[in-house]
Design an enzyme around this catalytic site. Structure first.
Site, PDB file in Angstrom:
ATOM      1  CG  ASP A 108      -0.486  -2.657   6.794  1.00 50.20           C
ATOM      2  OD1 ASP A 108      -1.624  -2.968   7.200  1.00 50.20           O
ATOM      3  OD2 ASP A 108      -0.245  -1.585   6.210  1.00 50.20           O
TER       4      ASP A 108
ATOM      5  CE1 TYR B  16      -9.211   2.537   6.818  1.00 52.55           C
ATOM      6  CE2 TYR B  16      -8.487   3.813   8.710  1.00 52.55           C
ATOM      7  CZ  TYR B  16      -8.234   3.285   7.465  1.00 52.55           C
ATOM      8  OH  TYR B  16      -7.016   3.490   6.878  1.00 52.55           O
ATOM      9  CE  LYS B  17      -8.097  -1.112   5.106  1.00 53.71           C
ATOM     10  NZ  LYS B  17      -8.556  -0.355   3.942  1.00 53.71           N
TER      11      LYS B  17
ATOM     12  NE  ARG C  79      -9.857  -2.475  -2.981  1.00 53.25           N
ATOM     13  CZ  ARG C  79      -9.323  -1.956  -1.883  1.00 53.25           C
ATOM     14  NH1 ARG C  79      -8.247  -2.505  -1.359  1.00 53.25           N
ATOM     15  NH2 ARG C  79      -9.847  -0.909  -1.302  1.00 53.25           N
TER      16      ARG C  79
ATOM     17  CG  PHE D 255      -1.972   0.974   1.239  1.00 50.73           C
ATOM     18  CD1 PHE D 255      -3.138   0.773   0.514  1.00 50.73           C
ATOM     19  CD2 PHE D 255      -1.836   2.159   1.956  1.00 50.73           C
ATOM     20  CE1 PHE D 255      -4.142   1.722   0.500  1.00 50.73           C
ATOM     21  CE2 PHE D 255      -2.837   3.110   1.948  1.00 50.73           C
ATOM     22  CZ  PHE D 255      -3.987   2.898   1.217  1.00 50.73           C
TER      23      PHE D 255
HETATM   24  C1  LIG Z   1      -2.513  -1.956   3.812  1.00 51.63           C
HETATM   25  C2  LIG Z   1      -2.907  -0.584   4.265  1.00 51.63           C
HETATM   26  N1  LIG Z   1      -2.076   0.120   5.051  1.00 51.63           N
HETATM   27  C3  LIG Z   1      -2.415   1.369   5.477  1.00 51.63           C
HETATM   28  C4  LIG Z   1      -3.614   1.934   5.100  1.00 51.63           C
HETATM   29  C5  LIG Z   1      -4.060   3.313   5.493  1.00 51.63           C
HETATM   30  O1  LIG Z   1      -3.331   3.985   6.432  1.00 51.63           O
HETATM   31  P1  LIG Z   1      -4.058   5.166   7.230  1.00 51.63           P
HETATM   32  O2  LIG Z   1      -5.021   4.524   8.195  1.00 51.63           O
HETATM   33  O3  LIG Z   1      -2.960   5.905   7.882  1.00 51.63           O
HETATM   34  O4  LIG Z   1      -4.790   6.014   6.255  1.00 51.63           O
HETATM   35  C6  LIG Z   1      -4.507   1.214   4.307  1.00 51.63           C
HETATM   36  C7  LIG Z   1      -5.808   1.826   3.916  1.00 51.63           C
HETATM   37  O5  LIG Z   1      -6.602   1.324   3.190  1.00 51.63           O
HETATM   38  C8  LIG Z   1      -4.139  -0.066   3.861  1.00 51.63           C
HETATM   39  O6  LIG Z   1      -4.969  -0.768   3.095  1.00 51.63           O
END
Ligand SMILES: Cc1ncc(COP(=O)(O)O)c(C=O)c1O
Length: 412
Positions: free
Chosen positions: A210, A235-236, A384, A133
């Protein structure tokens, strides 16, 4: 189970009728009629729970409105680790005292990766894959510039993700930390976390996962796998709401030898001592920086308890069944129209979303959103289909994929 005569595909209504988790959908807030027909983006923003609407109102009335500043002493100072412990127990396979909630995922990544690099003098390489990401890649580029470290890039197969063999010849005695996504945001590939963590440890380096796309959808055993560090958003699949705070996991064995770079009073050992110098707190609290976002943590608790009531194994089983069904539908309805499924077909290597590529999917997605059918689009061509196990029905998947086929037909 009855099947569609022409396609040999099981029918959505039968799958929903046989689904032991079907009633869980009633726990989610239902939008007004006509707003939504198929939500396929729970992997970006989970739907709110009805309990959250009520609990937030109670929080404003009771904890905030009535206890006011006393709330900090009474409960809020420990809220980041209390909520963190529960996320750890229910979803991460983590014993208490190793998870804290706060900041964004990006800031948590910065704090932990910087701490990992700083803790290992002589090790000046950070490993990450090119398909990770953007925020993960950007944070590492920033840290490399700041600390004079070198980035070693893995170039995985884009239709899958990083496998243990991809680290051969890259991992070495100069590796400080390896940063990978447990479930790839684009392909949905589920990495072999224990296998890769082992390989990283054999090279004497630290492993950071992650977990944004796996927490709440794929069961984990971070302690048993020996993972050093992890971050994830809420938030997912933890349904915390837009911008809800991230969590960080730091293995207890590593905590006191890591020093995070954003020194703030809330991560100091005596926040209300108003001391002259910063001294980090013992344990997981040292990874906190400023005043924790207590209000924004509240919805996470509702979803974690819902997951606890059914168990992560049941969540995973439904997730696999939903993605299998989406692949069958995509094979039948989208592939003949020139689309390609670019997610693993082996369920053991797949998270809770699939991606389908077609050059017209940007326009298709825009058309679908107007109709209340909501997947998302990731350039260059990926649509997606995210399948949040507790809030998605098979009928919704069928309706959604059929609508994608129809919109594609209109545009072709
Ligand atoms: C793999 C991954 N890392 C990080 C993030 C987002 O980071 P942040 O919460 O700082 O916006 C996402 C957001 O979709 C993600 O899919």
């Amino acid at each position: 189970m009855t099947t569609d005569q022409q396609t040999q595909r099981p029918q959505a209504a039968q799958l929903d009728a046989a689904d032991p988790l079907a009633t869980q959908r009633e726990a989610f807030y239902t939008p007004d009629a006509g707003q939504l027909t198929s939500y396929l983006d729970g992997n970006s923003l989970g739907r709110p729970l009805k309990a959250t609407a009520a609990n937030l109102q109670n929080f404003v009335h009771d904890a905030w409105g009535s206890r006011l500043i006393r709330g900090w002493d009474e409960q809020w100072m420990d809220e980041p680790t209390r909520v963190g412990d529960r996320i750890g127990e229910v979803t991460l396979g983590a014993a208490a005292g190793q998870v804290t909630v706060g900041d964004s995922t990006s800031v948590m990544l910065y704090k932990l990766i910087r701490a990992a690099v700083d803790a290992q003098p002589g090790r000046d390489e950070i490993i990450i894959d090119r398909d990770n990401f953007p925020t993960d890649r950007f944070i590492i580029e920033g840290i490399a510039a700041e600390r004079g470290a070198t980035i070693k890039w893995i170039a995985p197969n884009p239709a899958s993700g990083v496998r243990p063999a991809d680290l051969d010849g890259i991992l070495g005695e100069r590796t400080a930390v390896v940063v990978l996504s447990h479930v790839a945001y684009r392909s949905g590939f589920l990495a072999d976390a224990p296998g890769i963590t082992n390989a990283v440890h054999r090279a004497g380096a630290l492993m950071l996962w992650d977990l944004c796309h796996s927490v709440g959808s794929v069961p984990m055993e971070l302690d048993a796998w020996g993972v050093d560090l992890a971050v994830g958003c809420t938030y997912k699949y933890l349904n915390g709401g837009p911008g809800s705070p991230a969590f960080a996991y730091v293995n207890a064995a590593r905590q006191n030898r890591l020093q995070q770079p954003i020194w703030g009073w809330m991560g100091a050992d005596n926040p209300f001592g108003m001391t002259e110098a910063y001294r980090p707190a013992e344990g997981i609290r040292r990874f906190i920086t400023g005043t924790p976002p207590v209000l924004a943590m509240q919805p996470i608790k509702d979803m974690v308890e819902l997951i606890a009531s059914v168990g992560m194994d049941a969540v995973r089983e439904k997730s696999i069944n939903l993605t299998e069904y989406a692949i069958r539908l995509a094979d039948e309805l989208l592939v003949p129209m020139g689309a390609a499924i670019v997610s693993p077909r082996n369920a053991a290597e797949r998270g809770s979303h699939i991606t389908v590529d077609h050059p017209m999917f940007r326009d298709v997605t825009a058309k679908l959103w107007e109709r209340g059918v909501i997947p998302d689009f990731r350039p260059p061509h990926g649509l997606r289909i995210g399948l949040s196990p507790l809030s998605t029905s098979y009928a919704e998947v069928e309706l959604g994929v059929t609508a994608i086929r129809d919109a594609l037909a209109e545009l072709q």
